[in-house]
Design an enzyme around this catalytic site. Structure first.
Site, PDB file in Angstrom:
ATOM      1  N   SER A  59      70.092  16.345  -2.310  1.00  0.00           N
ATOM      2  CA  SER A  59      71.384  16.521  -3.091  1.00  0.00           C
ATOM      3  C   SER A  59      71.583  15.751  -4.364  1.00  0.00           C
ATOM      4  CB  SER A  59      72.611  16.149  -2.361  1.00  0.00           C
ATOM      5  OG  SER A  59      72.698  16.928  -1.228  1.00  0.00           O
TER       6      SER A  59
HETATM    7  N1  SAM Z   1      71.814  15.171   3.248  1.00  0.00           N
HETATM    8  C1  SAM Z   1      70.297  15.550   2.728  1.00  0.00           C
HETATM    9  C2  SAM Z   1      69.730  14.443   2.079  1.00  0.00           C
HETATM   10  O1  SAM Z   1      70.017  13.438   1.864  1.00  0.00           O
HETATM   11  O2  SAM Z   1      68.735  14.716   1.557  1.00  0.00           O
HETATM   12  C3  SAM Z   1      70.435  16.731   2.091  1.00  0.00           C
HETATM   13  C4  SAM Z   1      70.335  18.045   2.899  1.00  0.00           C
HETATM   14  S1  SAM Z   1      69.852  19.678   2.340  1.00  0.00           S
HETATM   15  C5  SAM Z   1      70.870  19.717   1.008  1.00  0.00           C
HETATM   16  C6  SAM Z   1      70.656  20.529   3.626  1.00  0.00           C
HETATM   17  C7  SAM Z   1      69.904  20.287   4.899  1.00  0.00           C
HETATM   18  O3  SAM Z   1      70.857  20.955   6.010  1.00  0.00           O
HETATM   19  C8  SAM Z   1      68.610  21.047   5.104  1.00  0.00           C
HETATM   20  O4  SAM Z   1      67.571  20.232   5.518  1.00  0.00           O
HETATM   21  C9  SAM Z   1      68.825  21.977   6.056  1.00  0.00           C
HETATM   22  O5  SAM Z   1      67.644  22.306   6.908  1.00  0.00           O
HETATM   23  C10 SAM Z   1      70.029  21.556   6.937  1.00  0.00           C
HETATM   24  N2  SAM Z   1      70.810  22.365   7.716  1.00  0.00           N
HETATM   25  C11 SAM Z   1      70.997  23.796   7.563  1.00  0.00           C
HETATM   26  N3  SAM Z   1      71.793  24.202   8.470  1.00  0.00           N
HETATM   27  C12 SAM Z   1      72.067  23.258   9.362  1.00  0.00           C
HETATM   28  C13 SAM Z   1      72.560  23.132  10.868  1.00  0.00           C
HETATM   29  N4  SAM Z   1      73.348  23.911  11.326  1.00  0.00           N
HETATM   30  N5  SAM Z   1      72.207  21.803  11.421  1.00  0.00           N
HETATM   31  C14 SAM Z   1      71.619  20.905  11.030  1.00  0.00           C
HETATM   32  N6  SAM Z   1      71.077  20.913   9.818  1.00  0.00           N
HETATM   33  C15 SAM Z   1      71.125  22.169   9.024  1.00  0.00           C
END
Ligand code: SAM
Length: 214
Positions: A59
């Protein structure tokens, strides 16, 4: 490495309205370039989201700072993060003295970040699974942060907050979301604040978007 760039990023975040010194100090100390592919390391201190592979992103620093500020945490608080991704957000929380539990649905991303945390000595409890269901084993949490965009607010997450705890979650369609900040009053009642215009990757799971809807 990149100390000057980190200082400049912190100055920019202050100008954009981030006030919480604990958050700014964490951003100044955590080396964001270690959480992204080497080839784009020199972009690490720009205030933008960046690709981390598998179609996912780390992000934007402003978004990380704002969401963390909205959680209004104190050291030793317990936070559940949904969407571990690169691990940067979890590392920021960990630096602030928070006990971090984080769930990632993509196994390759989860195992890569677990290895990185082992190497860097970051102590956060990571799991691969569907974060829309929360993590009842360690509930209740002082804060829950969802770092992917959801069509709605998963009820399990509301249930797993302490009274006065906060849930920060982007809610909207697949392109744009409003950041919702819920403060739990009691099991039924929440105070809700809304901040418009965010763009996250989708939250996919039982209480999020279904694979077929994407
Ligand atoms: N917090 C992260 C960072 O510091 O890099 C950014 C995360 S990225 C914007 C969103 C993440 O959410 C992705 O890696 C995706 O695979 C994960 N994601 C999507 N749906 C999810 C779910 N139901 N449970 C856990 N992770 C999920």
């Amino acid at each position: 490495m990149y100390e000057k760039e980190r200082n400049e990023l912190v100055d920019l975040l202050k100008k954009k309205g981030i006030k919480d010194e604990k958050v700014l100090t964490a951003i100044n100390n955590i080396e964001r370039h270690l959480f992204i592919p080497d080839a784009i390391g020199y972009h690490a201190y720009k205030d933008t989201a960046l690709p981390i592979g598998y179609g996912q992103t780390i992000s934007q620093p402003y978004t990380v700072a704002l969401m963390t500020e909205y959680l209004k945490l104190s050291p030793n608080d317990k936070v559940l993060e949904i969407g571990t991704g690169s691990g940067y957000q979890a590392a920021i929380l960990n630096f602030m003295g928070i006990k971090v539990y984080s769930i990632e649905r993509n196994f390759d991303i989860y195992s890569r970040t677990q290895k990185l945390f082992d190497k860097m000595g970051i102590r956060a409890v990571l799991r691969c699974g569907d974060g829309t269901l929360g993590w009842s084993e360690f509930a209740p949490y002082n804060g829950i942060i969802v770092t992917a965009g959801s069509p709605d607010i998963p009820k399990n997450l509301k249930n797993q907050l302490v009274a006065n705890g906060r849930l920060v979650i982007p809610v909207g369609d697949k392109r744009t979301q409003t950041l919702k900040v819920l403060t739990k009053i009691d099991e039924e009642n929440f105070n809700i604040e809304s901040i418009p215009s965010f763009a996250f990757v989708p939250l996919i799971g039982k209480q999020g978007w279904k694979e077929g809807q994407l």
